[in-house]
Design an enzyme around this catalytic site. Sequence first.
Site, PDB file in Angstrom:
ATOM      1  N   HIS A  24       1.559   4.337  -2.845  1.00 45.16           N
ATOM      2  CA  HIS A  24       1.546   5.799  -2.728  1.00 45.16           C
ATOM      3  C   HIS A  24       2.754   6.400  -3.432  1.00 45.16           C
ATOM      4  O   HIS A  24       2.641   7.395  -4.150  1.00 45.16           O
ATOM      5  CB  HIS A  24       1.555   6.218  -1.254  1.00 45.16           C
ATOM      6  CG  HIS A  24       0.221   6.129  -0.583  1.00 45.16           C
ATOM      7  ND1 HIS A  24      -0.955   6.558  -1.178  1.00 45.16           N
ATOM      8  CD2 HIS A  24      -0.138   5.672   0.647  1.00 45.16           C
ATOM      9  CE1 HIS A  24      -1.966   6.376  -0.349  1.00 45.16           C
ATOM     10  NE2 HIS A  24      -1.501   5.824   0.754  1.00 45.16           N
ATOM     11  N   HIS A  84       0.836  -1.202   0.000  1.00 45.00           N
ATOM     12  CA  HIS A  84       0.000   0.000   0.000  1.00 45.00           C
ATOM     13  C   HIS A  84       0.876   1.259   0.000  1.00 45.00           C
ATOM     14  O   HIS A  84       0.667   2.177  -0.815  1.00 45.00           O
ATOM     15  CB  HIS A  84      -0.902  -0.032   1.237  1.00 45.00           C
ATOM     16  CG  HIS A  84      -1.764   1.171   1.431  1.00 45.00           C
ATOM     17  ND1 HIS A  84      -3.137   1.136   1.286  1.00 45.00           N
ATOM     18  CD2 HIS A  84      -1.471   2.449   1.780  1.00 45.00           C
ATOM     19  CE1 HIS A  84      -3.633   2.334   1.528  1.00 45.00           C
ATOM     20  NE2 HIS A  84      -2.638   3.150   1.843  1.00 45.00           N
ATOM     21  N   GLU A  85       1.866   1.308   0.895  1.00 48.05           N
ATOM     22  CA  GLU A  85       2.724   2.492   0.972  1.00 48.05           C
ATOM     23  C   GLU A  85       3.601   2.608  -0.274  1.00 48.05           C
ATOM     24  O   GLU A  85       3.861   3.718  -0.754  1.00 48.05           O
ATOM     25  CB  GLU A  85       3.579   2.452   2.241  1.00 48.05           C
ATOM     26  CG  GLU A  85       2.788   2.334   3.548  1.00 48.05           C
ATOM     27  CD  GLU A  85       1.651   3.334   3.679  1.00 48.05           C
ATOM     28  OE1 GLU A  85       1.718   4.430   3.071  1.00 48.05           O
ATOM     29  OE2 GLU A  85       0.673   3.022   4.392  1.00 48.05           O
ATOM     30  N   HIS A 143      -5.728   6.870  -2.200  1.00 53.63           N
ATOM     31  CA  HIS A 143      -6.622   5.883  -1.589  1.00 53.63           C
ATOM     32  C   HIS A 143      -7.837   5.616  -2.466  1.00 53.63           C
ATOM     33  O   HIS A 143      -8.325   6.498  -3.177  1.00 53.63           O
ATOM     34  CB  HIS A 143      -7.089   6.366  -0.213  1.00 53.63           C
ATOM     35  CG  HIS A 143      -6.039   6.288   0.837  1.00 53.63           C
ATOM     36  ND1 HIS A 143      -5.987   7.132   1.917  1.00 53.63           N
ATOM     37  CD2 HIS A 143      -4.976   5.449   0.974  1.00 53.63           C
ATOM     38  CE1 HIS A 143      -4.946   6.826   2.670  1.00 53.63           C
ATOM     39  NE2 HIS A 143      -4.318   5.806   2.117  1.00 53.63           N
TER      40      HIS A 143
END
EC number: 3.4.24.-
Length: 481
Positions: A337, A333-334, A343
């Site tokens: 980014h 997830h990070e 998101h």
Amino acid sequence: MIQVLLVTICLAVFPYQGSSIILESGNVDDYEVVYPRKVTALPKGAVQPKYEDAMQYEFKVNGEAVVLHLEKNKGLFSEDYSETHYSPDGREITTYPSVEDHCYYHGRIHNDADSTASISACDGLKGYFKLQGETYLIEPLELSDSEAHAVFKYENVEKEDEAPKMCGVTQNWESDESIKKASQLYLTPEQQRFPQRYIKLAIVVDHGMYTKYSSNFKKIRKRVHQMVSNINEMCRPLNIAITLALLDVWSEKDFITVQADAPTTAGLFGDWRERVLLKKKNHDHAQLLTDTNFARNTIGWAYLGRMCDEKYSVGVVQDHSSKVFMVAVTMTHELGHNLGMEHDDKDKCKCEACIMSAVISDKQSKLFSDCSKDYYQTFLTNDNPQCILNAPLRTDTVSTPVSGNEFLEAGEECDCGSPENPCCDAATCKLRPGAQCADGLCCDQCRFIEEGIICRRARGDDLDDYCNGISGDCPRNPFHA
């Protein structure tokens, strides 16, 4: 004695379903005991390595036979992969362990086209696989002289606490211009299939996490390797290959002040990475794993769209779960980014709980939503991060030529993957008769795209890039600003 023997035989044939058990991943409410049977593919009399390049296991799930095909993740470690820890007097101790015969695999389920698997075979089978749209976790049961494993769905693991866990990155959902721009771009079918990208990853473990696992370096290493293997599998649909370049464990003390405010910690870690870590070894992205409880139920934080930046291509992640899979999802997830992904908006994205969901769900997925794919495509087109363009050199990754491992290796004209690839012969990794190319922005249906066709739109004051008619790659315009 006879009764015990009969019970053992029955368990080997008929899976046992239990109501509750405490596993390494936590307390599982509903699970199934299976006995994976290895089907060897080695010819009779062949010397068997500790961990074969390809393996196959058979077992039953919900009464149905499952055949799990596994292939060793050949590109998982760089050839110069290093591990660093520190002596009590502060000396840096760096080793270069042999990781060629490692035990981390990716794979699929036979006769399930949408299936995937990421498995550690170090001590039994541990990891996850997707079967008929459902994600299952598997891990060995700690029983003496037994091949028993538990198979269970993630939602059947009891929560470690009731507080919602979320990413600390925020954005304004009133503006979704990135998605609109992505949909307006002219993209060839080849571009829509995502160009191949390569990320050399550095993992740093803080002192709190080191002590959490009883200052056991081997346990930390095994956990991190499983995480990176999971990240690799989750990134494969985006055509991203993850290679672990280094593991740095702060075994004596922290080299930054790890604070409860995740963005502040990320800033300090980015400074340290720029000053120290990049001078140790070149890599594209670094993540700090910590045992610190971040404020506001945050479990991770990363800069948006800063891949390849020396200071900001970083993320910080709390080791928030005993389940390797769940921490790996947060790390992915990070990383997302850093690759430009915001998101998921539950009202706009076609996924209930995909990787870029802001809050961890009981039914956490390991997939990227359509929104995430649009954000990523926009980031590649507009920012064109240079550090992830180049494949690791053939001498940079531990690998022998094997088709479908996502790296073009010595003797290969193309990385063929499945036998159904129309451009590349899976048996030889050579182009099929009549094929000019197998991949690239200027390759369409195995043929070079004609000269003069735009393959990469201009960004800012730069110029468009055009196919040259003699290569499947999109050449850089020599007059770029």
